[in-house]
Structures are given as structure tokens and as C-alpha cells.
Design a protein around this motif. Structure first.
Motif, short mmCIF file in Angstrom:
data_model
loop_
_atom_site.label_atom_id
_atom_site.label_comp_id
_atom_site.label_asym_id
_atom_site.label_seq_id
_atom_site.Cartn_x
_atom_site.Cartn_y
_atom_site.Cartn_z
N ARG A 279 0.48 3.76 -3.20
CA ARG A 279 0.06 5.15 -3.08
C ARG A 279 1.16 6.10 -3.55
O ARG A 279 0.88 7.18 -4.06
CB ARG A 279 -0.33 5.46 -1.63
CG ARG A 279 -1.66 4.85 -1.22
CD ARG A 279 -2.01 5.14 0.23
NE ARG A 279 -3.33 4.63 0.57
CZ ARG A 279 -3.60 3.38 0.89
NH1 ARG A 279 -2.61 2.49 0.92
NH2 ARG A 279 -4.82 2.99 1.16
N ASP B 50 -3.72 4.92 -5.73
CA ASP B 50 -5.04 5.23 -5.18
C ASP B 50 -5.81 6.18 -6.09
O ASP B 50 -7.03 6.05 -6.26
CB ASP B 50 -4.89 5.84 -3.78
CG ASP B 50 -3.91 7.00 -3.73
OD1 ASP B 50 -3.10 7.13 -4.68
OD2 ASP B 50 -3.96 7.78 -2.77
N GLY C 129 0.80 -1.22 0.00
CA GLY C 129 0.00 0.00 0.00
C GLY C 129 0.83 1.26 0.00
O GLY C 129 0.48 2.25 -0.65
N GLU D 13 -9.34 5.46 -7.93
CA GLU D 13 -10.43 6.42 -7.78
C GLU D 13 -10.93 6.89 -9.13
O GLU D 13 -12.15 7.01 -9.36
CB GLU D 13 -9.98 7.62 -6.95
CG GLU D 13 -9.85 7.33 -5.46
CD GLU D 13 -9.43 8.55 -4.68
OE1 GLU D 13 -9.59 9.67 -5.22
OE2 GLU D 13 -8.96 8.40 -3.54
N PRO E 96 -11.60 4.68 0.07
CA PRO E 96 -11.57 6.12 -0.22
C PRO E 96 -12.60 6.54 -1.26
O PRO E 96 -13.19 7.62 -1.17
CB PRO E 96 -10.13 6.35 -0.72
CG PRO E 96 -9.34 5.21 -0.18
CD PRO E 96 -10.28 4.05 -0.16
N LEU F 56 -8.36 -0.09 -1.20
CA LEU F 56 -8.49 0.60 -2.48
C LEU F 56 -9.91 1.14 -2.69
O LEU F 56 -10.10 2.17 -3.33
CB LEU F 56 -8.13 -0.35 -3.64
CG LEU F 56 -6.72 -0.96 -3.62
CD1 LEU F 56 -6.53 -1.89 -4.81
CD2 LEU F 56 -5.67 0.14 -3.64
#
Length: 492
Positions: A312, A317, A308, A321, A364, A361
Motif C-alpha cells: 500500500r 492498492d 500489505g 483498483e 476494496p 487486494l
């Protein structure tokens, strides 16, 4: 070529992880190896700085210092002690006698015992193996259909996934940054509704196909009248008291989940001593299994932390998104796609792996779409429950196969599981259509804080990091501090 690699580092990293998992590498090491390799590659390409890896020790120490994760060994130990001290056997025998005169009575007994074991153990393997060893031979002896018997046992064992104190809800709360108590409270009603759907399916089958689930013959019902009532009281009351001791104190705010787990472990030891079934061998086995499972969870969490951090760092991320926020249909479209994705991935990954890889994931994006994360976590937990029941890789099916007699074929177990997988999918749809089924905390207080959060306009994530936002986007610092304090106290 290098420009293309830099621009597509996030999808390449995710694809490499899927490739590692398909090759059968252990999940914890596949996650960590991907993170390290792509982190070094990103540093080499100038996309990342070497300082990125300096954050790893602090994050790993944060995992070790996480009090929430302490609940996992406590609840696991409690479940193993109860399962190996014969509680499941006593419950099945007693409730089987109680429902014996009814068609499908043994199936009802298995479902109710599965729910009780789920509320006291939280361990799927313990529930499925216990009921498979005890109830499956009895159900076959009295003429139950092989597929129905297998499906009922496997499905009832998986109730430990959604009914508190579920291990997956602890992990889900940790990954979503929400209170374990809220997750437990929110999952209680869906768990009971799912249990009712199982009962309803057996009831319909007992009417349409009575030969598949006959009633117990009179000679098999050895307990009647006062003796049956006494057995019910002495067998059911202790686990119900333990359930209140663990879950009641958590829901009432008297104890934290970790403290509740500790009380549950102590209560399980007391029950085992009272029944004169606690031995050094049993204690040693329970402690060894608890240590292995806890280490398994922590290793996956460390691996997912490495993955992670780098993911990121390469804006993974933002990539996720962008993919999910662009879906048509807003919240509904997002929920449909996510649930289909989790359902398909559950064919290959278990709930631990899904919780540590997929949930960070998705969370958010769900938060940006205005979806309550406790509700979202319960929804995913119900969906992930299918990972135990999917033919041909469902772990509950493997557990049952390991203890089932040779007269039951593997195909019987698979076909028996399919109707219950369909019921679990129906339960996912029910939660989406009737979101209020997931209720927790004080609704008025939650609504007030959510409204304050919307009007405040403050970027909570920036506040948590201590970053300053633009003056046009934020209110004064006092309002922001009050908002953050309210949200934190609500989570507790």
C-alpha cells in the motif's frame, strides 16, 4: 531506469511474490521477505520513508490482540477431538445402515456425514482422512466404482470449507472487516445447496449407471427396525446438539464466534468422555496439531501484514483498483474475472494463502463497485473450495491418497474429483445468478443502513482514520458519526 522502477514498484513487488511462491518458498516468509526487501528499496529510492516500518510493531500486536482469530484454535481443537474420538466412524456406520437398501446409499451416507462433520469440525483434513479410512474400503468391498468412491469422499470432506464453523470463513471475515457471525449465516444456505448438488449427482449416476453405486446386500444390513432407530437417535442427536450449541448460539446472538468455539471445544471433550474415548495421548495429539495450525495461520498473517503495509505504501492498492475498475461489464465483469483468477490460482495456492494474499487486494474494489462484502466473501469461499479438489495439487486428493489402498491409482482419485470440481463451479454461478441465496442478519435493517450510507456521502474509510473530508463531499459531522455508529453496530 530508476524512474521506471519507481513507477512500476507495485507490479514488480507482486511479480516477485509470485516468483518466490513458484520456487516453493514458505508463504509466510515469502510475503515478509518481499515486504522488507521492497520496503528498503522504496526507502533507498525516496519513494517511502523509514517511518513506514515503525507501524509494523503496532500492526503485529494488533494481530496478537485480535479476538476473532481465537476462534481458529477452538474450532480446530473441537474438530480434532471429535474426529479422533470415533464420531465419524459411528456416523458413517449408522447412516450407511440407514441408506443401505438404496442404490448409492453408501455415497449418500458419506455426503451427509461429510456435511455433519463440516458443521462440527470445520477441518477438511480431518474429514477426508476419517472418511477415507472408514468408508473407502467398505465402498470398494461392495462394488462401488473407484472414481466415484474417491470423488465423493474428497468432495464431502471439502464441505468443511464452506459449512460453518469453517476456518476459512473466520479468516475471510477478518480480512474483509466483517462479522464472523454474518459470514457463517450467509454461508449456511450455499453450503446446504452444494451438499444437495452432490446428492443429486450421485442420484443421477445411480439411475444412469447403477453398477457404479450398488445397494448394500441384505447380509451387510445388520441393523433393522427398533435397533436401527435407537442407533440413529444415540449417534445423531449428540452431534446435532453440539451443532446447535455452537452455530445456534452464534446465529441467535447469544454468543460470539469465539465463545461458540469455546463451547464447542468443551462439548467435544464431554462427548469424548461420555464415549470413554478420551485419553491423554488423544488430548496431546489434538493440542499439538491445534498449536501447529494456529501458528501457521498467525505466521502467514504476520507475513501478509508486512507485505500489505509496503504494497500500500507503493500505491499497490491503487494499481490493483485501476486494473479491476477498468474492466468492462461493471460488477459482472469484475466478478467473472476475479472468479477465474481465484480458480486458476487455486491450482497452486491453498485457501489460507489465497485469503491472505488475494482477498485484501480485491475487497476494496468490490466495495467501490457496491458489492456486499459478506456476499463476496461467501462467493470466494465457495470458489476457493476448488483449491482442495484441483488435480494435481488438491490437498484433499493428497489426504485421500495417503490413506487409500494400493488398488486405487492416483489417476482414479483425480478423475473422480473432476465432476465435483464442476459442481463447485456451478455453485459459484448459482450464487452470482441468485445473490439472495447468501442471506444474513435483518434484510430491512441492512437495506436501511446501505441507503443511509449512500445518501450520507461520507467517506467511511476517512472517518475510520479520523481524516477530515472536504465540506462539499460530506454532510455535517453528526450525520457522519451516526452513520459510522450504525455500520459498526451492524457489523457486530
Amino acid at each position: 531506469m530508476m524512474e521506471w522502477v519507481i513507477a512500476n514498484m507495485a507490479p514488480l513487488m507482486f511479480g516477485a511474490l509470485v516468483l518466490f511462491l513458484l520456487f516453493g518458498y514458505p508463504v509466510a516468509f515469502a510475503l515478509a521477505a518481499n515486504g522488507i526487501v521492497f520496503g528498503l528499496l522504496g526507502i533507498e529510492l525516496g519513494l517511502l520513508t523509514p517511518a513506514l516500518f515503525q507501524a509494523l510493531p503496532e500492526r503485529i500486536f494488533g494481530i496478537m490482540a485480535n479476538d476473532t482469530l481465537l476462534a481458529i484454535p477452538f474450532f480446530t481443537f473441537m474438530g480434532l477431538i471429535l474426529e479422533r474420538s470415533g464420531m465419524a466412524e459411528d456416523l458413517l456406520d449408522t447412516i450407511g445402515q440407514l441408506f443401505g437398501p438404496m442404490r448409492g446409499g453408501l455415497a449418500y451416507a458419506v455426503i451427509f456425514v461429510g456435511a455433519l462433520l463440516a458443521a462440527t469440525t470445520g477441518v477438511v483434513a480431518a474429514s477426508v482422512i476419517s472418511m477415507g479410512l472408514i468408508s473407502l474400503p467398505i465402498m470398494l468391498r461392495y462394488g462401488y466404482d473407484k472414481r466415484l468412491a474417491s470423488g465423493v469422499i474428497a468432495a464431502s470432506g471439502t464441505l468443511a470449507q464452506i459449512i460453518p464453523p469453517s476456518l476459512v470463513l473466520i479468516i475471510m471475515a477478518d480480512q474483509l472487516g466483517r462479522s464472523v457471525g454474518d459470514m457463517y449465516e450467509g454461508a449456511m444456505v450455499p453450503g446446504l445447496v452444494l451438499t444437495s448438488l452432490y446428492v443429486g449427482y450421485v442420484a443421477i449416476l445411480s439411475i444412469l449407471k447403477p453398477n457404479t453405486c450398488p445397494a448394500l446386500p441384505p447380509e451387510a444390513r445388520t441393523l433393522r427396525g427398533f435397533k436401527l432407530m435407537l442407533r440413529v437417535l444415540t449417534t445423531l442427536v449428540p452431534p446435532l446438539v453440539l451443532i446447535f450449541l455452537v452455530l445456534g448460539t452464534i446465529f441467535l446472538g447469544i454468543a460470539t464466534p469465539t465463545e461458540g468455539g469455546a463451547m464447542g471445544a468443551a462439548g467435544a471433550l464431554i462427548l469424548a468422555i461420555a464415549r470413554k474415548r478420551l485419553s491423554f495421548k488423544l488430548l496431546k495429539q489434538a493440542m499439538e496439531t491445534t498449536g501447529k495450525l494456529s501458528s501457521f495461520v498467525v505466521f502467514i498473517l504476520v507475513g501478509s501484514t508486512v507485505f500489505g503495509l509496503v504494497f500500500r505504501g507503493v500505491n499497490g492498492d491503487l494499481w490493483v483498483e485501476h486494473l479491476l475498475l477498468g474492466l468492462p461489464g461493471g460488477q459482472v465483469g469484475f466478478l467473472i474475472v476475479v472468479n477465474i483468477l481465484v480458480f486458476v490460482l487455486a491450482f497452486f495456492l491453498d485457501f489460507f494463502e489465497l485469503s491472505f494474499i488475494i482477498v485484501p487486494l480485491l475487497a476494496p474494489v468490490a466495495d467501490k463497485l457496491g458489492i456486499d462484502l459478506v456476499w463476496f466473501g461467501v462467493l470466494l469461499a465457495v470458489n476457493m473450495q476448488t483449491s482442495f479438489m484441483h488435480p494435481p495439487f488438491g490437498f484433499a486428493l493428497f489426504y485421500l491418497r495417503s490413506v487409500a489402498p494400493s488398488s486405487i491409482k492416483t489417476t482414479d482419485i483425480y478423475w473422480g474429483a473432476i465432476p465435483f470440481v464442476c459442481i463447485q463451479i456451478i455453485m459459484v454461478a448459482i450464487i452470482i445468478v441468485f445473490p439472495n441465496i447468501v442471506s444474513y442478519g435483518d434484510p430491512a435493517e441492512r437495506a436501511r443502513i446501505e441507503q443511509q450510507g449512500e445518501s450520507g456521502g461520507a467517506d467511511l474509510e476517512s472517518l475510520m482514520r479520523g481524516e477530515a473530508g472536504s465540506s462539499s463531499d460530506n454532510k455535517d459531522s453528526d450525520n457522519s458519526a451516526d452513520l459510522l455508529k450504525n455500520l459498526q453496530s451492524n457489523d457486530k
